[in-house]
Design an enzyme around this catalytic site. Structure first.
Site, PDB file in Angstrom:
ATOM      1  N   HIS A 240      -2.684   1.396   6.897  1.00  0.00           N
ATOM      2  CA  HIS A 240      -3.012   1.288   5.474  1.00  0.00           C
ATOM      3  C   HIS A 240      -3.155   2.681   4.887  1.00  0.00           C
ATOM      4  O   HIS A 240      -3.518   3.639   5.583  1.00  0.00           O
ATOM      5  CB  HIS A 240      -4.308   0.497   5.276  1.00  0.00           C
ATOM      6  CG  HIS A 240      -4.564   0.117   3.841  1.00  0.00           C
ATOM      7  ND1 HIS A 240      -3.792  -0.806   3.162  1.00  0.00           N
ATOM      8  CD2 HIS A 240      -5.501   0.562   2.949  1.00  0.00           C
ATOM      9  CE1 HIS A 240      -4.248  -0.931   1.932  1.00  0.00           C
ATOM     10  NE2 HIS A 240      -5.282  -0.114   1.776  1.00  0.00           N
TER      11      HIS A 240
ATOM     12  N   CYS B  76       0.816  -1.220   0.000  1.00  0.00           N
ATOM     13  CA  CYS B  76       0.000   0.000   0.000  1.00  0.00           C
ATOM     14  C   CYS B  76       0.847   1.267   0.000  1.00  0.00           C
ATOM     15  O   CYS B  76       0.634   2.177  -0.809  1.00  0.00           O
ATOM     16  CB  CYS B  76      -0.986  -0.030   1.160  1.00  0.00           C
ATOM     17  SG  CYS B  76      -0.240   0.067   2.806  1.00  0.00           S
TER      18      CYS B  76
ATOM     19  N   HIS C 173      -5.686   1.857  -4.360  1.00  0.00           N
ATOM     20  CA  HIS C 173      -4.804   1.307  -3.326  1.00  0.00           C
ATOM     21  C   HIS C 173      -4.393  -0.118  -3.680  1.00  0.00           C
ATOM     22  O   HIS C 173      -4.976  -0.751  -4.565  1.00  0.00           O
ATOM     23  CB  HIS C 173      -5.476   1.352  -1.951  1.00  0.00           C
ATOM     24  CG  HIS C 173      -6.620   0.384  -1.793  1.00  0.00           C
ATOM     25  ND1 HIS C 173      -6.860  -0.292  -0.611  1.00  0.00           N
ATOM     26  CD2 HIS C 173      -7.578  -0.034  -2.652  1.00  0.00           C
ATOM     27  CE1 HIS C 173      -7.932  -1.061  -0.751  1.00  0.00           C
ATOM     28  NE2 HIS C 173      -8.388  -0.921  -1.967  1.00  0.00           N
TER      29      HIS C 173
END
Length: 359
Positions: free
Chosen positions: A321, A273, A333
């Site tokens: 994240h 990520c 993402h």
């Protein structure tokens, strides 16, 4: 004839005899025994949605923990790179300092040898031993200059020796920290792999239909969360347009759609990520920290209602994240192992906040 060949021959003869008997006309045979019917395979009952929801929650926990461990790995990896570069720079300074100290020692040695050749008197002092007053005064000035030069030489040697000791001590301390960070990196790698392996093992127990239903439940949960987020009206007045660097970051992220998630990866063929977001902004000419936690800690925060394309959306209470906002309530993402870089609703996961790399 060997036993192997004899066996093969016997088997072949048996087959031939059997075929011959079956083919002979008028030969009577007993009715063959009935072949037992195969036992039916019991139908596998898929797990009910309640149980699949428990599986989904467990998978989310495992992959979240893997994401946290991945961030720890990436942070340790960055420290290792930085410290290796710093140690290399210290080694260069140590080499330069040693060569400077050697040159100063050579200079001091030359002065000492000159004094030895003149019975302890420097050439300047000998020059003073003259009956000419003018030359004496001139020689006095030269002697003072020589004394100051000698004093300066000793001071330079002292400073050079102190610098060398400082560089050596600093290098030793950095090597110690480097080894510590390497151990932390190895531990984070092991933990990440354990979490991912546990998640894969759990998923491997599911039947095909259960996996399909699980994926559907995940999509439904994400859609429900996104709808609830939009219903708050948080984007009602959000009309921010991307900056020029933000447009470049969005363009880069969009070009990575479909590439696989690999933990610790930062392109060009796969990403995790924060690998995706850091590379997107590097391509835009604005380098950002490597990990989602550092991106949250070090980059300027903006209100969710004020976010614009190119901003980074940070998720979960531990900032484990991150995604890149592309507008209209949507982000790009790299979700987790087994998935690819994709678009998603910005509110499909719990938002911690938003940061702007080019604020």
């Amino acid at each position: 004839m060997g036993s192997g060949k004899r066996g093969l021959l016997t088997a072949a003869l048996t087959v031939v005899c059997a075929v011959t008997v079956l083919a002979a006309p008028g030969t009577a045979f007993a009715a063959p025994a009935p072949i037992p019917a195969p036992t039916p395979t019991p139908a596998v009952t898929p797990l009910p949605d309640k149980d699949l929801e428990e599986v989904r929650a467990r998978l989310d926990k495992l992959y979240h923990d893997a994401s946290v461990a991945t961030d720890a790995y990436n942070a340790a990896e960055e420290k290792v790179k930085e410290q290796s570069a710093e140690i290399a720079e210290l080694a260069r300074k140590l080499d330069q300092g040693q060569r400077r100290l050697d040159a100063l020692k050579d200079q001091a040695g030359a002065t000492a040898r000159d004094q030895y050749r003149t019975n302890g008197l420097s050439s300047t002092a000998q020059f003073l031993l003259t009956d000419d007053p003018g030359r004496f005064l001139d020689g006095t000035g030269r002697m003072l200059q020589g004394q100051r030069a000698a004093t300066g030489l000793m001071a330079d040697m002292t400073r050079a020796q102190q610098e060398l000791r400082t560089y050596a001590d600093d290098a030793a301390a950095r090597r110690k920290r480097l080894e510590s960070d390497r151990r932390a990196k190895a531990a984070a790698k092991k933990k990440t792999e354990q979490q991912i392996d546990a998640a894969k093992e759990l998923e491997s127990r599911l039947e095909k239909k259960e996996k399909e239903r699980l994926a559907q439940l995940e999509r439904e949960a994400a859609k429900k969360a996104q709808t609830a987020w939009l219903d708050t009206g948080v984007l009602k007045d959000a009309h921010g347009t991307a900056s020029a660097p933000g447009e470049k970051a969005v363009k880069y992220a969009t070009a990575q759609l479909g590439k696989p998630y690999v933990w610790g990866a930062e392109g060009p063929d796969s990403f995790d990520c924060s690998g995706l977001t850091s590379q997107a902004w590097a391509a835009a000419g604005h380098p950002v920290p490597r990990t989602s936690q550092e991106q949250w800690r070090r980059l300027p925060h903006v209100a969710v209602k004020d976010m614009r394309p190119g901003d980074l959306v940070i998720y979960f209470d531990d900032a484990s994240h991150v995604a890149l906002y592309i507008g209209d309530g949507t982000v790009i993402h790299a979700p987790r192992p087994g998935r690819t870089v994709t678009e998603a609703g910005a509110g499909s996961m719990p938002i911690l906040g938003v940061v702007r790399p080019d604020a």
